[in-house]
Design a protein around this motif. Structure first.
Motif, PDB file in Angstrom:
ATOM      1  N   MET A   1       2.583  12.092   2.378  1.00  8.26           N
ATOM      2  CA  MET A   1       1.409  12.610   1.675  1.00  8.26           C
ATOM      3  C   MET A   1       1.781  13.683   0.667  1.00  8.26           C
ATOM      4  O   MET A   1       0.965  14.057  -0.169  1.00  8.26           O
ATOM      5  CB  MET A   1       0.384  13.136   2.669  1.00  8.26           C
TER       6      MET A   1
ATOM      7  N   GLN B   1      -4.528   6.938  -1.128  1.00 12.20           N
ATOM      8  CA  GLN B   1      -5.536   6.762  -0.084  1.00 12.20           C
ATOM      9  C   GLN B   1      -5.825   8.050   0.689  1.00 12.20           C
ATOM     10  O   GLN B   1      -6.942   8.275   1.128  1.00 12.20           O
ATOM     11  CB  GLN B   1      -5.088   5.679   0.911  1.00 12.20           C
ATOM     12  N   ARG B   2      -4.798   8.891   0.853  1.00 15.01           N
ATOM     13  CA  ARG B   2      -4.988  10.135   1.612  1.00 15.01           C
ATOM     14  C   ARG B   2      -4.218  11.263   0.958  1.00 15.01           C
ATOM     15  O   ARG B   2      -3.253  11.038   0.242  1.00 15.01           O
ATOM     16  CB  ARG B   2      -4.506   9.981   3.062  1.00 15.01           C
TER      17      ARG B   2
ATOM     18  N   THR C   1      -0.840   2.319   4.871  1.00 16.24           N
ATOM     19  CA  THR C   1      -1.511   3.577   5.203  1.00 16.24           C
ATOM     20  C   THR C   1      -1.712   3.649   6.709  1.00 16.24           C
ATOM     21  O   THR C   1      -2.731   3.225   7.247  1.00 16.24           O
ATOM     22  CB  THR C   1      -2.871   3.669   4.472  1.00 16.24           C
TER      23      THR C   1
ATOM     24  N   GLU D   1       0.919   9.173   4.806  1.00 21.92           N
ATOM     25  CA  GLU D   1      -0.368   8.776   4.207  1.00 21.92           C
ATOM     26  C   GLU D   1      -1.090   7.779   5.123  1.00 21.92           C
ATOM     27  O   GLU D   1      -0.485   6.884   5.675  1.00 21.92           O
ATOM     28  CB  GLU D   1      -0.120   8.121   2.841  1.00 21.92           C
TER      29      GLU D   1
END
Length: 292
Positions: free
Chosen positions: A5, A58-59, A242, A292
């Motif tokens: 991330m 996504q994150r 993910t 992530e």
């Protein structure tokens, strides 16, 4: 592959008219939190930028910084207020008629009247700017994703190593558990002999006590579930995508099994291994927070 991330991406696009720089950086976050800082004149592009970035991320808490230099800022254009000029002409004609004076207004004179002609900033070519800006955002996002992938691979290798060590600890606990029961039986028989002397020993009673003890300290179910969780984590790491939230949930389940093993342990060595398991699981959870 899995992605970290944390990441960084940067792109600079330069033309004869514009220079646009896009920088992206991210830290851990449970969800996707995009913070986009753009020049005021780019506010109308923010929604499109946000939608574009969601295709790559996504994150994570992602900060996006966009800087803009306009080499055409000094380019001005002349504005002609036709309606105002017509009013001037109308009033000059009226003044001429009412005051009986010559109306000698020419285009040159009219052009000097306030606000008939004025200088203004040339209008932005939004289509051209968006083309350059979108390319810069896309290139920065690609670099950003690539940096996450590199860090993600490092995380994957580290986690697989920790899972191997956890498997060794589980193996040891499974091998040690029957020895603990056998040692308990031998100790129990020895104490009974000390108490009864030459009297006969009730083997069934000994067997019952050993069975009760074995049931209390049995961790077979916990080690089987731990093995399953470890293998599940390995599979997710190999599958990629993910998977951060899923792995975090699995790590919580692993910690629960390790806690149960520690609570059942009636042996110092098993307790030590259970503590080592909990420590390693906590390390795994810390690393998973970066995925992530």
């Amino acid at each position: 592959m899995i992605r970290s991330m944390t990441g960084f991406g940067r792109c600079e696009k330069v033309t004869d008219q514009y220079k646009i720089t896009v920088e992206m950086k991210a830290v851990n976050h449970r969800y996707l939190d995009l913070s986009i800082k753009v020049p005021k004149k780019f506010n109308y592009f923010e929604s499109a930028i946000r939608n574009m970035l969601k295709n790559y991320i996504q994150r994570g808490k992602v900060d996006v910084f966009i800087n803009y230099e306009d080499y055409t800022e000094e380019r001005l254009c002349l504005k002609y207020n036709e309606a105002l000029a017509a009013e001037y002409v109308q009033y000059f004609k009226k003044m001429s008629e009412e005051l009986a004076i010559e109306n000698d207004v020419t285009a040159t004179v009219l052009g000097r009247m306030p606000e008939v002609l004025s200088m203004a900033q040339a209008e932005e070519d939004e289509e051209t700017i968006w083309k350059i800006l979108s390319q810069a955002v896309e290139s920065a996002a690609e670099q950003f994703v690539e940096s996450r992938a590199v860090e993600g691979e490092n995380l994957r290798r580290d986690l697989l190593g920790k899972l191997d060590y956890m498997t060794e600890l589980v193996d040891w606990v499974e091998q040690r558990s029957p020895e603990v029961v056998a040692a308990y039986r031998a100790k129990l028989e020895e104490k009974v002999k000390e108490l009864l002397g030459t009297a006969s020993i009730d083997e069934s009673r000994i067997a019952t006590e050993v069975t009760i003890f074995a049931d209390k300290v049995c961790v077979d179910e916990e080690t089987v579930r731990l093995r399953s969780h470890i293998q599940h984590t390995r599979n997710e790491l190999k599958a990629g995508g993910t998977v951060g939230r899923k792995l975090d949930f699995i790590a919580q389940e692993m910690n629960r099994e390790a806690n149960t093993i520690l609570s059942k342990a009636n042996d110092l060595e098993i307790s030590d291994r259970a503590i080592a398991l909990k420590t390693e699981i906590e390390k795994v959870r810390e690393q998973i927070q970066n995925i992530e």
